[in-house]
Design a protein around this motif. Sequence first.
Motif, PDB file in Angstrom:
ATOM      1  N   LEU A  26      -6.712  -8.404   6.671  1.00  0.00           N
ATOM      2  CA  LEU A  26      -7.808  -7.388   7.492  1.00  0.00           C
ATOM      3  C   LEU A  26      -7.477  -5.971   6.687  1.00  0.00           C
ATOM      4  N   SER A  27      -6.535  -5.615   6.133  1.00  0.00           N
ATOM      5  CA  SER A  27      -5.997  -4.410   5.487  1.00  0.00           C
ATOM      6  C   SER A  27      -7.183  -4.214   4.287  1.00  0.00           C
ATOM      7  N   LEU A  28      -7.526  -5.264   3.822  1.00  0.00           N
ATOM      8  CA  LEU A  28      -8.240  -5.310   2.436  1.00  0.00           C
ATOM      9  C   LEU A  28      -9.841  -4.425   3.040  1.00  0.00           C
ATOM     10  N   VAL A  29     -10.079  -4.905   4.080  1.00  0.00           N
ATOM     11  CA  VAL A  29     -11.463  -4.367   4.655  1.00  0.00           C
ATOM     12  C   VAL A  29     -11.444  -3.685   6.021  1.00  0.00           C
ATOM     13  N   TYR A  30     -10.548  -3.318   6.612  1.00  0.00           N
ATOM     14  CA  TYR A  30     -10.331  -2.602   7.834  1.00  0.00           C
ATOM     15  C   TYR A  30     -11.100  -1.458   7.771  1.00  0.00           C
ATOM     16  N   ASP A  31     -11.122  -0.354   6.976  1.00  0.00           N
ATOM     17  CA  ASP A  31     -11.771   0.583   7.025  1.00  0.00           C
ATOM     18  C   ASP A  31     -13.119   0.609   6.886  1.00  0.00           C
ATOM     19  N   THR A  32     -13.554  -0.516   6.153  1.00  0.00           N
ATOM     20  CA  THR A  32     -15.148  -0.638   5.844  1.00  0.00           C
ATOM     21  C   THR A  32     -15.835  -1.660   6.899  1.00  0.00           C
ATOM     22  N   VAL A  33     -14.933  -2.477   7.597  1.00  0.00           N
ATOM     23  CA  VAL A  33     -15.817  -3.369   8.426  1.00  0.00           C
ATOM     24  C   VAL A  33     -15.405  -3.105   9.822  1.00  0.00           C
ATOM     25  N   VAL A  34     -14.050  -2.916  10.261  1.00  0.00           N
ATOM     26  CA  VAL A  34     -13.722  -2.515  11.618  1.00  0.00           C
ATOM     27  C   VAL A  34     -14.343  -1.183  12.197  1.00  0.00           C
ATOM     28  N   ASN A  35     -14.199  -0.223  11.344  1.00  0.00           N
ATOM     29  CA  ASN A  35     -14.475   1.336  11.753  1.00  0.00           C
ATOM     30  C   ASN A  35     -15.989   1.300  12.087  1.00  0.00           C
ATOM     31  N   PRO A  36     -16.997   1.024  11.275  1.00  0.00           N
ATOM     32  CA  PRO A  36     -18.378   1.238  11.520  1.00  0.00           C
ATOM     33  C   PRO A  36     -18.824   0.649  12.934  1.00  0.00           C
ATOM     34  N   LEU A  93       4.105   4.978  11.787  1.00  0.00           N
ATOM     35  CA  LEU A  93       4.794   3.732  12.006  1.00  0.00           C
ATOM     36  C   LEU A  93       3.836   2.425  12.039  1.00  0.00           C
ATOM     37  N   ASP A  94       4.269   1.285  11.419  1.00  0.00           N
ATOM     38  CA  ASP A  94       3.513   0.077  11.391  1.00  0.00           C
ATOM     39  C   ASP A  94       4.319  -0.896  10.984  1.00  0.00           C
ATOM     40  N   GLN A  95       4.214  -2.200  11.281  1.00  0.00           N
ATOM     41  CA  GLN A  95       4.938  -3.241  11.037  1.00  0.00           C
ATOM     42  C   GLN A  95       4.238  -4.055   9.965  1.00  0.00           C
ATOM     43  N   SER A  96       3.192  -3.351   9.628  1.00  0.00           N
ATOM     44  CA  SER A  96       2.428  -4.197   8.435  1.00  0.00           C
ATOM     45  C   SER A  96       2.401  -3.190   7.032  1.00  0.00           C
ATOM     46  N   PRO A  97       3.178  -3.801   6.079  1.00  0.00           N
ATOM     47  CA  PRO A  97       3.145  -2.790   4.931  1.00  0.00           C
ATOM     48  C   PRO A  97       2.293  -2.764   4.250  1.00  0.00           C
ATOM     49  N   HIS A  98       1.329  -3.991   4.440  1.00  0.00           N
ATOM     50  CA  HIS A  98      -0.167  -3.987   3.628  1.00  0.00           C
ATOM     51  C   HIS A  98      -1.195  -2.894   4.306  1.00  0.00           C
ATOM     52  N   GLN A  99      -0.995  -2.604   5.376  1.00  0.00           N
ATOM     53  CA  GLN A  99      -1.842  -1.678   6.085  1.00  0.00           C
ATOM     54  C   GLN A  99      -1.375  -0.303   5.716  1.00  0.00           C
ATOM     55  N   MET A 100       0.029  -0.085   5.503  1.00  0.00           N
ATOM     56  CA  MET A 100       0.621   1.258   5.017  1.00  0.00           C
ATOM     57  C   MET A 100       0.171   1.670   3.670  1.00  0.00           C
ATOM     58  N   GLN A 101       0.038   0.777   2.822  1.00  0.00           N
ATOM     59  CA  GLN A 101      -0.308   0.894   1.589  1.00  0.00           C
ATOM     60  C   GLN A 101      -1.551   1.659   1.498  1.00  0.00           C
ATOM     61  N   VAL A 102      -2.536   0.920   2.231  1.00  0.00           N
ATOM     62  CA  VAL A 102      -3.958   1.806   2.302  1.00  0.00           C
ATOM     63  C   VAL A 102      -3.646   3.270   2.701  1.00  0.00           C
ATOM     64  N   ALA A 103      -2.979   3.440   3.763  1.00  0.00           N
ATOM     65  CA  ALA A 103      -2.589   4.841   4.357  1.00  0.00           C
ATOM     66  C   ALA A 103      -2.041   5.846   3.326  1.00  0.00           C
ATOM     67  N   LYS A 104      -1.106   5.171   2.509  1.00  0.00           N
ATOM     68  CA  LYS A 104      -0.415   6.203   1.725  1.00  0.00           C
ATOM     69  C   LYS A 104      -1.254   6.614   0.514  1.00  0.00           C
ATOM     70  N   ARG A 105      -2.247   5.782   0.095  1.00  0.00           N
ATOM     71  CA  ARG A 105      -3.336   6.261  -0.834  1.00  0.00           C
ATOM     72  C   ARG A 105      -4.280   7.485  -0.545  1.00  0.00           C
ATOM     73  N   LYS A 106      -4.333   7.622   0.929  1.00  0.00           N
ATOM     74  CA  LYS A 106      -5.280   8.567   1.242  1.00  0.00           C
ATOM     75  C   LYS A 106      -4.786  10.115   1.063  1.00  0.00           C
ATOM     76  N   PRO A 107      -5.673  10.973   0.308  1.00  0.00           N
ATOM     77  CA  PRO A 107      -5.114  12.304   0.001  1.00  0.00           C
ATOM     78  C   PRO A 107      -4.921  13.152   1.272  1.00  0.00           C
ATOM     79  N   SER A 108      -5.506  13.046   2.394  1.00  0.00           N
ATOM     80  CA  SER A 108      -5.356  13.746   3.518  1.00  0.00           C
ATOM     81  C   SER A 108      -3.927  13.515   4.285  1.00  0.00           C
ATOM     82  N   LEU A 109      -3.350  12.283   3.931  1.00  0.00           N
ATOM     83  CA  LEU A 109      -2.040  11.785   4.564  1.00  0.00           C
ATOM     84  C   LEU A 109      -0.673  12.043   3.684  1.00  0.00           C
TER      85      LEU A 109
END
Length: 356
Positions: free
Chosen positions: A84-94, A148-164
Amino acid sequence: MPSDGFCFVSTWSGVHAVRTPQRPVCGSVGHAIPRHRLWRRRAGVLGTQASTVRSEGTVSVTAPRRQQGLIQHKREAFWFYRFLSLVYDTVVNPFHWTTEMRDASLRQAGLEEGRGRPDFKVLDVGGGTGFCTEGIVQYVSPSQVTLLDQSPHQMQVAKRKPSLQGVTFVQGDAEALAFPTDSFDRVVSAGSIEYWPEPQRGIAEAYRVLKPGGLATIIGPVRATNPVSRFFCDLWMLFPMEEEYRVWFTRAGFTDLKVSYIGPPAYKGIRQHGLIMGLTITGRKPAPGEAKIQLGPMRERLDQSKPMSLGERLIFLARWILGCIAGFYYFVLPFAIMLYAAIFIRDSKRANKEAA
């Protein structure tokens, strides 16, 4: 003479445990009183602000839950988010968790008190791809925020965001926070509680790590009252009722509870099918120390290094596949509701206008 009992009665002001003078019809698992087909609110309210839900005079009875959701297990949730981390921001959020919903919920968290205070610390539990964290850093510096998250895959997406950039990232467990007692001014958790095997433990941990006077805000699902949708949401993961949120917070020791409802525009105000992100609850920690409730050993720990037996592998695979299928129902549901609203709600409004 029939014995007294309790029914969970759902209204626009929430779900409440009501004592009945005789055995309630909801006493048998899976049974519910017939209800009208559609709940709706005035256009423009859902998806734009979190407001305390008012009673519209409509009630229904929600059957008590029977078991833990299939993805409400740490290993299953870990692998569910691997994909789900692959599409979370584009599928879940809208369709389920919009920027407007996030901003409305965070206003309830009292983050504005941290503006200009370098000692003000915020913990985002289950921060995932950092969508909620992006809202938090609008109030305080990223250097004051821990995700904090148990999913490294989710956090990899977060780490790439400039605002974070500057946020502290920690891989960890919401039910066993690796932080000292009384160490954060705010704890926020959005879209995470539904995966906790023991939600009471996660809320007790949020209480423990807060400083006295600090606030914890949890944003999460609302359980469906529609029987079909309730079947799928219970099969998938944890969709709590408002009363359950309140009980967990109160038992942990929180005071000054505030509950509000949010919802995505895609649902057109229809709430009977449940919402993946539908309720915001905030509580204050009144005194230093640990939570008031005493809990035994944790039921589940995520240990990917521990090999699984063949039986455990089969159970895991069955849970994961069936849980994903149940979750797919909530991917399709917003489109079905939008179609329903386009056909029936618009016609209903036109008929009311013509009648007037």
